[in-house]
Design a protein around this motif. Structure first.
Motif, PDB file in Angstrom:
ATOM      1  N   ASN A 107      30.360  94.996 129.289  1.00  0.00           N
ATOM      2  CA  ASN A 107      29.818  95.280 130.616  1.00  0.00           C
ATOM      3  C   ASN A 107      30.270  94.193 131.583  1.00  0.00           C
ATOM      4  OD1 ASN A 107      28.131  95.443 132.908  1.00  0.00           O
ATOM      5  ND2 ASN A 107      26.480  96.376 131.730  1.00  0.00           N
ATOM      6  N   PRO A 108      31.162  94.527 132.545  1.00  0.00           N
ATOM      7  CA  PRO A 108      31.650  93.493 133.477  1.00  0.00           C
ATOM      8  C   PRO A 108      30.545  92.922 134.363  1.00  0.00           C
ATOM      9  CG  PRO A 108      32.387  95.674 134.154  1.00  0.00           C
ATOM     10  CD  PRO A 108      31.783  95.836 132.805  1.00  0.00           C
ATOM     11  N   LEU A 109      29.525  93.727 134.662  1.00  0.00           N
ATOM     12  CA  LEU A 109      28.423  93.203 135.482  1.00  0.00           C
ATOM     13  C   LEU A 109      27.604  92.178 134.702  1.00  0.00           C
ATOM     14  CD1 LEU A 109      27.097  96.358 137.375  1.00  0.00           C
ATOM     15  CD2 LEU A 109      28.442  94.474 138.282  1.00  0.00           C
ATOM     16  N   MET A 110      27.394  92.443 133.404  1.00  0.00           N
ATOM     17  CA  MET A 110      26.671  91.468 132.598  1.00  0.00           C
ATOM     18  C   MET A 110      27.481  90.186 132.483  1.00  0.00           C
ATOM     19  SD  MET A 110      25.010  91.743 128.764  1.00  0.00           S
ATOM     20  CE  MET A 110      23.657  92.775 129.332  1.00  0.00           C
ATOM     21  N   ARG A 111      28.796  90.311 132.334  1.00  0.00           N
ATOM     22  CA  ARG A 111      29.638  89.116 132.260  1.00  0.00           C
ATOM     23  C   ARG A 111      29.531  88.302 133.553  1.00  0.00           C
ATOM     24  NH1 ARG A 111      34.935  87.401 133.426  1.00  0.00           N
ATOM     25  NH2 ARG A 111      35.651  85.835 131.929  1.00  0.00           N
ATOM     26  N   ASP A 132      20.819  91.586 132.784  1.00  0.00           N
ATOM     27  CA  ASP A 132      20.620  92.922 132.227  1.00  0.00           C
ATOM     28  C   ASP A 132      21.815  93.853 132.425  1.00  0.00           C
ATOM     29  OD1 ASP A 132      20.465  93.334 134.948  1.00  0.00           O
ATOM     30  OD2 ASP A 132      18.390  94.035 134.955  1.00  0.00           O
ATOM     31  N   GLY A 133      22.888  93.345 133.042  1.00  0.00           N
ATOM     32  CA  GLY A 133      24.073  94.174 133.240  1.00  0.00           C
ATOM     33  C   GLY A 133      23.924  95.231 134.310  1.00  0.00           C
ATOM     34  N   LYS A 134      22.930  95.072 135.189  1.00  0.00           N
ATOM     35  CA  LYS A 134      22.681  96.070 136.229  1.00  0.00           C
ATOM     36  C   LYS A 134      22.838  95.461 137.610  1.00  0.00           C
ATOM     37  CE  LYS A 134      19.280  98.421 133.300  1.00  0.00           C
ATOM     38  NZ  LYS A 134      17.846  98.822 133.173  1.00  0.00           N
ATOM     39  N   GLU A 135      23.300  96.282 138.533  1.00  0.00           N
ATOM     40  CA  GLU A 135      23.337  95.844 139.923  1.00  0.00           C
ATOM     41  C   GLU A 135      21.916  95.850 140.481  1.00  0.00           C
ATOM     42  OE1 GLU A 135      26.920  96.808 142.500  1.00  0.00           O
ATOM     43  OE2 GLU A 135      26.788  98.581 141.214  1.00  0.00           O
ATOM     44  N   GLY A 136      21.672  94.966 141.410  1.00  0.00           N
ATOM     45  CA  GLY A 136      20.357  94.886 142.019  1.00  0.00           C
ATOM     46  C   GLY A 136      20.329  93.774 143.035  1.00  0.00           C
ATOM     47  N   GLN A 137      19.190  93.614 143.691  1.00  0.00           N
ATOM     48  CA  GLN A 137      19.071  92.629 144.762  1.00  0.00           C
ATOM     49  C   GLN A 137      19.320  91.211 144.272  1.00  0.00           C
ATOM     50  OE1 GLN A 137      15.226  92.603 146.635  1.00  0.00           O
ATOM     51  NE2 GLN A 137      15.788  91.036 148.134  1.00  0.00           N
TER      52      GLN A 137
END
Length: 358
Positions: free
Chosen positions: A57-61, A77-82
């Protein structure tokens, strides 16, 4: 933090070995061949070939890299968010990059201090970490909490989530709902490293254990001021050259207890503090309740640390519910995740300004 009901819903089997011996089922393969050091807090990396990382997961990285750089995304958590967007913006501002809040090419390049860094690690749970103690039936009422020796983690998965700056749900997603955890078991976790135990200094109220439990290195940058920004929901730390060196997502105030705007000073830091619970200071608690002295612990009202301010009854502190940071309200104080509060406690000194602004 996750409740017992949540864990049951996730169908994770929690196995704790009293003697540090290995269980028979491992996420990553066969049981460990040897008994681990019964006091160890060091998570040993396991050969990835036994259970290679699937669908990295590139977002988690990116969250892992930001966390290691001192620009906390909150829970990994590998998720986009604020909180992720704010962490990116803070990192960009600190590195004179366009303030986009996006993981653009220039930002990812600047984050490549660890070019071979993966999003996750495959680790063996050390016996010392797995043995607790745990408090599976933590009461909600302060009068009952006051009777306990500590307000510690409810169970091993809750402790693992804080150790790897994540949530129980993320650990379930990484390992599957039928994964077993316990001493010497192998699990996949966000890539938060061990700290060097030889770097730990004088132990105060079990603070060294807390730093190891939260994977927070004692060596943190010295800061000359902190700024709490209400509009963005972050706490920023600046060095003596007014350079931004760290940023943490924060929960601050509510309509009943607004953030006290102004310039205050940090008076001191209490590590693993007891908490003087005074119902008269809380608008949503009956004054008929008795005051209580609550024991220390990560599941206490102020988490693992209280940074006292010159504004009476106000401070910066940890929380037992890291997933709510930036999404909930407080009684006027500034709340951080326990690991971010522990980091900040290593950065500040009495007398430095704490600026609370809109």
């Amino acid at each position: 933090m996750a409740s017992v009901a949540l864990l049951a819903g996730c169908n994770i089997s929690i196995e704790q070995a009293d003697n540090g011996s290995s269980s028979t089922t491992n996420v990553g393969g066969s049981a460990a061949a040897s008994v681990a050091d019964p006091n160890s807090f060091l998570f040993e990396d396991v050969d990835e070939r036994t259970n290679p990382e699937k669908n990295p997961n590139p977002l988690m990285r990116a969250q892992v890299l930001l966390d290691r750089s001192g620009f906390s995304p909150g829970v990994i958590d590998g998720k986009e968010g604020q909180s992720f967007t704010l962490a990116l913006r803070g990192f960009q501002i600190a590195h004179d990059l366009p303030d986009t809040g996006k993981p653009d090419q220039a930002t990812i390049k600047a984050l490549e201090k660890w070019p071979d860094m993966k999003a996750t690690r495959l680790v063996r749970i050390p016996a010392g970490f797995a043995k607790g103690p745990f408090f599976p039936a933590l009461p909600k009422e302060p009068a009952e909490q006051a009777k306990l020796p500590a307000l510690g983690y409810r169970n091993l998965i809750e402790a693992l989530a804080e150790r790897f700056h994540t949530t129980p749900e993320t650990l379930v997603a990484l390992n599957g709902p039928k994964a077993q955890i316990g001493a010497n078991q192998v699990i996949r976790v966000p890539n938060v490293p061990n700290i060097d135990p030889t770097s730990l200094g004088e132990d105060v109220r079990g603070w060294n254990r807390t730093l190891e439990m939260l994977a927070v290195a004692p060596d943190q940058p010295d800061v000359a001021k902190v700024v709490v920004d209400k509009s963005e929901g972050v706490l920023r730390a600046y060095d003596s050259d007014d350079k931004l060196v760290a940023q943490f997502p924060a929960t601050m105030g509510s309509s009943h207890d607004p953030l006290p705007i102004g310039t205050w000073k940090i008076k001191g830091v209490s590590k693993n503090p007891e908490f003087h619970y005074n119902p008269k200071l809380f608008w949503d608690v009956s004054d008929n309740k008795e005051a209580q002295l609550l024991p220390p612990g990560p599941n206490g009202s102020v988490g693992v640390v209280w940074i006292d301010l010159s504004k009476p009854h106000y401070g910066i502190h940890g929380t037992p519910e890291p997933h709510t940071i930036g999404r909930a309200e407080s009684h006027g104080c500034v709340r951080l995740t326990n690991w971010d509060a522990a980091r900040l406690a290593q950065m500040v000194k009495p007398g430095i300004p704490a600026i609370f602004q809109n």
